[in-house]
Design a protein around this motif. Structure first.
Motif, PDB file in Angstrom:
ATOM      1  N   THR A  91      -4.853  -1.953 -13.000  1.00  0.00           N
ATOM      2  CA  THR A  91      -4.997  -1.047 -11.857  1.00  0.00           C
ATOM      3  C   THR A  91      -4.487   0.358 -12.147  1.00  0.00           C
ATOM      4  O   THR A  91      -5.019   1.329 -11.658  1.00  0.00           O
ATOM      5  CB  THR A  91      -4.222  -1.594 -10.647  1.00  0.00           C
ATOM      6  OG1 THR A  91      -2.917  -1.954 -11.097  1.00  0.00           O
ATOM      7  CG2 THR A  91      -4.904  -2.822 -10.076  1.00  0.00           C
ATOM      8  N   ASP A  92      -3.430   0.444 -12.926  1.00  0.00           N
ATOM      9  CA  ASP A  92      -2.856   1.772 -13.198  1.00  0.00           C
ATOM     10  C   ASP A  92      -2.903   2.048 -14.686  1.00  0.00           C
ATOM     11  O   ASP A  92      -1.909   2.428 -15.300  1.00  0.00           O
ATOM     12  CB  ASP A  92      -1.396   1.831 -12.716  1.00  0.00           C
ATOM     13  CG  ASP A  92      -1.292   1.638 -11.226  1.00  0.00           C
ATOM     14  OD1 ASP A  92      -1.481   0.482 -10.783  1.00  0.00           O
ATOM     15  OD2 ASP A  92      -1.032   2.616 -10.528  1.00  0.00           O
ATOM     16  N   LYS A 101       0.857  -1.195   0.000  1.00  0.00           N
ATOM     17  CA  LYS A 101       0.000   0.000   0.000  1.00  0.00           C
ATOM     18  C   LYS A 101       0.887   1.238   0.000  1.00  0.00           C
ATOM     19  O   LYS A 101       1.076   1.883   1.016  1.00  0.00           O
ATOM     20  CB  LYS A 101      -0.866   0.001   1.262  1.00  0.00           C
ATOM     21  CG  LYS A 101      -1.714  -1.242   1.395  1.00  0.00           C
ATOM     22  CD  LYS A 101      -3.132  -0.878   1.612  1.00  0.00           C
ATOM     23  CE  LYS A 101      -4.030  -2.027   1.312  1.00  0.00           C
ATOM     24  NZ  LYS A 101      -5.412  -1.721   1.423  1.00  0.00           N
ATOM     25  N   SER A 102       1.436   1.518  -1.157  1.00  0.00           N
ATOM     26  CA  SER A 102       2.382   2.632  -1.202  1.00  0.00           C
ATOM     27  C   SER A 102       1.679   3.926  -1.547  1.00  0.00           C
ATOM     28  O   SER A 102       0.582   3.946  -2.092  1.00  0.00           O
ATOM     29  CB  SER A 102       3.468   2.329  -2.228  1.00  0.00           C
ATOM     30  OG  SER A 102       2.892   1.801  -3.398  1.00  0.00           O
ATOM     31  N   GLU A 103       2.379   5.031  -1.252  1.00  0.00           N
ATOM     32  CA  GLU A 103       1.844   6.346  -1.596  1.00  0.00           C
ATOM     33  C   GLU A 103       1.752   6.487  -3.102  1.00  0.00           C
ATOM     34  O   GLU A 103       2.524   5.885  -3.833  1.00  0.00           O
ATOM     35  CB  GLU A 103       2.811   7.433  -1.113  1.00  0.00           C
ATOM     36  CG  GLU A 103       2.809   7.649   0.368  1.00  0.00           C
ATOM     37  CD  GLU A 103       3.910   8.662   0.708  1.00  0.00           C
ATOM     38  OE1 GLU A 103       4.094   8.895   1.897  1.00  0.00           O
ATOM     39  OE2 GLU A 103       4.560   9.182  -0.221  1.00  0.00           O
ATOM     40  N   SER A 104       0.875   7.356  -3.542  1.00  0.00           N
ATOM     41  CA  SER A 104       0.706   7.501  -4.993  1.00  0.00           C
ATOM     42  C   SER A 104       1.975   8.032  -5.639  1.00  0.00           C
ATOM     43  O   SER A 104       2.317   7.658  -6.755  1.00  0.00           O
ATOM     44  CB  SER A 104      -0.475   8.408  -5.311  1.00  0.00           C
ATOM     45  OG  SER A 104      -0.255   9.671  -4.725  1.00  0.00           O
ATOM     46  N   ARG A 133       4.192   5.221  -6.318  1.00  0.00           N
ATOM     47  CA  ARG A 133       3.700   4.416  -7.441  1.00  0.00           C
ATOM     48  C   ARG A 133       4.073   5.053  -8.779  1.00  0.00           C
ATOM     49  O   ARG A 133       4.484   4.381  -9.703  1.00  0.00           O
ATOM     50  CB  ARG A 133       2.186   4.274  -7.373  1.00  0.00           C
ATOM     51  CG  ARG A 133       1.706   3.231  -6.415  1.00  0.00           C
ATOM     52  CD  ARG A 133       0.201   3.077  -6.513  1.00  0.00           C
ATOM     53  NE  ARG A 133      -0.162   1.972  -7.373  1.00  0.00           N
ATOM     54  CZ  ARG A 133      -0.279   0.717  -6.960  1.00  0.00           C
ATOM     55  NH1 ARG A 133      -0.036   0.403  -5.723  1.00  0.00           N
ATOM     56  NH2 ARG A 133      -0.625  -0.238  -7.798  1.00  0.00           N
ATOM     57  N   VAL A 134       3.896   6.369  -8.825  1.00  0.00           N
ATOM     58  CA  VAL A 134       4.243   7.063 -10.070  1.00  0.00           C
ATOM     59  C   VAL A 134       5.714   6.877 -10.364  1.00  0.00           C
ATOM     60  O   VAL A 134       6.112   6.608 -11.510  1.00  0.00           O
ATOM     61  CB  VAL A 134       3.895   8.567  -9.947  1.00  0.00           C
ATOM     62  CG1 VAL A 134       4.488   9.337 -11.105  1.00  0.00           C
ATOM     63  CG2 VAL A 134       2.395   8.747  -9.900  1.00  0.00           C
TER      64      VAL A 134
END
Lengths: 790, 158
Positions: free
Chosen positions: A338-339, A300-303, A306-307
């Motif tokens: 998902t992305d 559950k990483s920060e957005s 993820r970017v």
């Protein structure tokens, strides 16, 4: 002279053999000598003889007579004999052999040997081929070694424990405390082993996972230490300090951070640091970055993180190294759902990879491109995909056509575009399309009513150019039969009209009928089309009459039957001909927006009978078409007396073969006079055939027959089946569960299907059996059933 | 659920001869031969400068060619292919250090040594030692335990 020269001498002699026969001769002699030596008393050459045998074994020759010698050598007090003995055990024995139990005692003793190198041999062998029994027996020993020994032994004990946990998961509890304390070791080998062990424990036991989440800060510190540490000659690989350990720590963090906010938070900074600071100019760095990206995407990483991760993958895509492009696409594939938007940004590069020379890269690029198709980019992306299709490697063609059809189905901007696309695919790769393509395309064409003229023109042009692609020819024939009048009219809005005469059109169809390239199904299409034209043309009906009567004595039974019926239509029921052959109504698709063929080529899911109706697609159109054609031939919606008799003159045949035709086209079934059966599963020498015994409107009885062409008997055969929700299934007792080898016998099982709602029948069969001591399990889906015997 | 990371490691010569085989799962002799055959066909057919990763059955295959030998391993889906390339590289380096400019002939005539080195490096399909020097040291020390024939023959029997 040193005895090992004899081993090398033997190798030299074997290599010197000029023919296979000579080699065999040498080896036979050597093996005989070795056997003799084994029988003799100990003379100091036993290890060398075993070594020779192991070499011979590696060349592919049988060496089982050495198994007992391994056992003896392992028990020897001499290190070099033990060493070769253990090596032999690892090569010749596995847990399935009885002889492997005999070494349990030696291993037990050697685990407590005074020399760590002897201990190491035992540990290594145990980790390599220890059976569940041996593992249970010796687990306490391993636990002891995990706690109180030197690093050399600890690291081996850790991996031995990993093997034991894999074999006997309950042992995980035993090792957990020791594993925890290993994390404070300094030795990299031990740390690595500890991390592997903890990973294994956590993945098998959620409670243990919970426990080890508390170790996240410690792991983060460990990782930081590695990343920030200075140059260590022992562990440095291309500027990265111990990439192997780093990757394993990252993987463990991934498991601990999954679905857990606290743990994910604790590792956030570290991951950002690794992602930014790791030098990826060489493979080692890229491997670490890759693992980091996988971890970031999974927890559950920060957005922001993820970017960062997706950008790293994007950078990888541009890398010169093919391997890195490949794994980048593999990862992007995992996150494309998902992305989606993030991955879309890299579409251009991905599409470029379609043009890469390498087959692996191409495959990945194809998968990813298909996943990226959307309503927005369909036109441009389809251009690329069609371009790819024209030059793609043969093993990817079927997948590509299937993907293109799915994409076109979902996002076609217009019907004309859709039809054009499908036609383009058929012309380029018509031989690699799924069987449902033909009826699907026909259905599509009927719905595009304004485009009938355009379509028939295009297809006519395609037909006169080339009649080798069966799927294209079939659709073309059908269209010409259906819309031939539009063709003859000589005017068309959408495209350049052709100026053809009736004879030209009939010539085209006759060419198909007579060509050797045409499959029987195709010829059937051509004949029916010719017949249909009899109501759409004005001058040449006699020509059609004569064609039809000629084929009345055709050697192909299917064509003959059709011709005879059409003849009858001309002779006895001419007053009905116009009505029977009139324009087909628009065919309804039963499940709009579905994805074709996923059930056939997709991953095998668990047998879930209740889900079958929702997730699986039935090619409903063909069966509707079948009914329609049947109705037309027999009379649809119009009160013809003769209709029942027409079907009753040739009772089973008329309905089932006409139905059988399209089913034939779908599955390439052979409609044989004997009870037709279709092979639904063929693997590992096991063949499963399905044969329809009886069939009514509301059900059918089928028999599954299993045969075995391998050298060994197949045992423990079980068949399970799942059907759509409203269908009732009853499986009778099978005739047995052992299939004799060499096709000498078979196992049959009768299945009764009751289909009161008359839904399209599908059945999923799970086959379980044991072949050559390994258990096999497969699932097959059967969408179409052979028609019943006449 | 089995997450065996590495299923097998094979060393194949350019002529398709097997030079080393390590199986990390229990496999019958017949199945071993089948897999080896298929690997040989697949890997030897790859053009140079291809991607080093292949998909086969439900495994990932990572292979790398070093001179006349193809190093080929079968991995579970979870694994990091790039790291496996590094693992193969490391094994070659260890062999090189031990034999001194290792070539295929070394591995043919001293196959048992190649196995001993492998067993100090990979155990149960997992990496055992990440240090470049530790494996070599272990091999040296183990070798001092080996007696030569003369020493043995001169020992008194009891």
């Amino acid at each position: 002279m040193s005895p090992s020269v004899r081993l090398q001498e033997m190798i030299r002699v074997i290599r010197g053999a000029r023919t296979q026969g000579e080699e065999r001769g040498v080896i036979q002699r050597e093996c005989a000598a070795i056997r003799a030596q084994f029988r003799q008393a100990d003379n100091g050459t036993r290890s060398h003889n075993l070594a020779k045998l192991l070499y011979v074994h590696m060349l592919g020759y049988p060496a089982h007579f050495g198994q007992m010698e391994c056992v003896r050598l392992i028990a020897s007090p001499r290190y070099n004999e033990k060493r070769v003995g253990y090596l032999g055990a690892m090569m010749l024995l596995d847990e399935k052999q009885d002889a492997s139990l005999l070494i349990t005692n030696s291993i037990k003793n050697d685990l407590s040997h005074s020399s760590q190198y002897v201990q190491s041999l035992a540990l290594c062998t145990l980790a390599c081929m220890g059976s569940a029994e041996m593992c249970r027996d010796l687990a306490p020993e391993i636990d002891r070694l995990l706690r109180a020994s030197n690093s050399y032994i600890k690291k081996k004990a850790a991996l031995c424990a990993v093997h034991m946990v894999r074999k006997v998961p309950e042992l995980g509890e035993l090792f957990t405390p020791a594993a925890r304390s290993l994390l404070s070791e300094k030795n990299h080998g031990v740390l690595h082993g500890a991390v592997v062990l903890i990973t294994e424990l956590c993945e098998r036991n959620p409670d243990t996972l919970e426990q080890f989440r508390k170790a996240v800060p410690e792991l983060v510190l460990m990782m930081k230490g590695l990343v920030m540490s200075g140059y260590s000659p022992e562990h440095n690989v291309a500027g990265i300090s111990d990439p192997f350990l780093q990757v394993r720590i990252l993987r463990l963090l991934r498991i601990l951070g999954r679905n857990n906010d606290t743990a994910s938070d604790a590792m956030n900074d570290l991951l950002a640091q690794v992602a930014t600071n790791t030098d990826s100019s060489k493979t080692a760095g890229s491997a670490v970055l890759y693992e980091t990206v996988l971890t970031v995407m999974d927890i559950k990483s920060e957005s922001g993180l993820r970017v960062l991760a997706v950008n790293i993958l994007g950078r990888f895509l541009l890398n010169n190294d093919r391997n890195i492009r490949y794994i980048s696409m593999t990862s992007l594939q995992k996150i494309v759902q998902t992305d989606h938007n993030a991955v879309q940004r890299h579409r251009g590069t991905i599409v470029d990879c379609l043009k890469d020379q390498d087959a692996s890269v191409k495959r990945r690029a194809l998968e990813l491109s298909l996943a990226l198709v959307s309503a927005v980019n369909i036109r441009s992306l389809m251009k690329e995909l069609l371009l790819f299709l024209s030059s793609c490697p043969p093993e990817l063609r079927a997948h590509t056509t299937s993907g293109i059809f799915n994409a076109a189905e979902r996002y076609a901007p217009s019907q004309r575009w859709h039809i054009d696309t499908i036609l383009h695919v058929l012309t380029t790769a018509g031989g690699d399309v799924r069987d449902e393509t033909v009826p699907n395309l026909i259905q599509l064409i009927t719905t595009a009513t304004e485009l009938h003229c355009y379509t028939v023109h295009k297809l006519y042009r395609a037909l006169i150019t080339d009649i080798s692609v069966q799927s294209l020819v079939q659709v073309a024939c059908w269209c010409i039969g259906e819309y031939g009048d539009l063709l003859l009219r000589g005017e068309c809005e959408e495209t350049e009209p052709v100026q053809v005469t009736e004879d030209d059109v009939l010539d085209a169809l006759e060419t198909v009928l007579q060509s050797h390239m045409s499959s029987p199904a195709t010829r059937g299409f051509a004949l029916t089309a010719t017949m249909k034209l009899s109501t759409r043309i004005t001058h040449n009906v006699d020509r059609i009459r004569s064609i039809v009567s000629i084929y009345g004595s055709c050697i192909d039974v299917e064509l003959q039957q059709r011709a005879v019926e059409y003849n009858a239509l001309f002779k006895k029921y001419d007053h009905m001909r116009a009505a029977v052959l009139e324009r087909m109504p628009v065919i309804d698709k039963s499940s709009p927006g579905h994805t074709n063929g996923e059930s056939a080529g997709g991953t095998i899911k668990e047998l879930e009978p209740t889900k079958l109706t929702q997730e699986i697609v039935f090619p409903q159109e063909p069966s509707n078409q079948v009914c329609d054609l049947l109705d037309l031939l027999g009379g649809s919606g119009e009160p013809f007396q003769p209709s029942p008799s027409l079907s009753s003159t040739a009772p089973g045949p008329a309905s089932s073969t006409a139905g059988g035709d399209l089913l034939d086209l779908l599955g390439g079934l052979d409609v044989t006079p004997a009870p037709p059966s279709v092979t639904v599963y063929e693997k590992n020498g096991v063949t499963l055939k399905l044969q329809t015994d009886t069939q009514t409107d509301t059900g059918m009885t089928v028999t599954l027959t299993a045969t075995n062409s391998t050298d060994g008997d197949i045992t423990g055969l079980t068949l399970q089946a799942a059907v759509p929700k409203s269908v009732q299934l009853q499986m009778k007792a099978p005739s047995g569960d052992v299939i004799p080898a060499h096709g000498l016998g078979q196992v049959t099982q009768t299945v009764l299907l009751n289909n009161p709602n008359k839904v399209s029948l599908k059945i999923r069969v799970r086959v379980c059996y044991t072949s050559q001591s390994s258990v096999c399990q497969d699932t097959v889906q059967i969408d179409s059933f052979p028609s019943t015997a006449w | 659920m089995p997450i065996r990371q590495m299923h097998f490691l094979l060393l194949l010569s350019r002529q398709g001869k097997l030079r080393l085989q390590k199986w990390f799962t229990p496999v019958t002799e017949r199945e071993k031969k089948k897999v080896t055959r298929e690997m040989t066909l697949m890997v030897l057919a790859r053009p140079p400068h291809s991607c080093n990763f292949l998909l086969w059955r439900d495994l990932k295959i990572v292979y790398k060619r070093y001179a006349s030998l193809y190093f080929c391993c079968g991995l579970e889906d979870q694994d990091n292919e790039l790291l496996t390339l590094e693992v193969l590289q490391r094994y070659v380096e260890l062999l090189d250090k031990y034999f001194g400019n290792v070539c295929e002939l070394d591995i043919i005539f001293n196959f048992e040594k190649a196995y001993f080195i492998l067993d100090e490096f990979l155990v149960g399909g997992e990496l055992l030692e990440t240090s470049k020097t530790a494996v070599g040291i272990a091999m040296e020390e183990a070798e001092t335990l080996q007696e030569t024939m003369e020493e043995y023959m001169s020992k008194p029997t009891y």
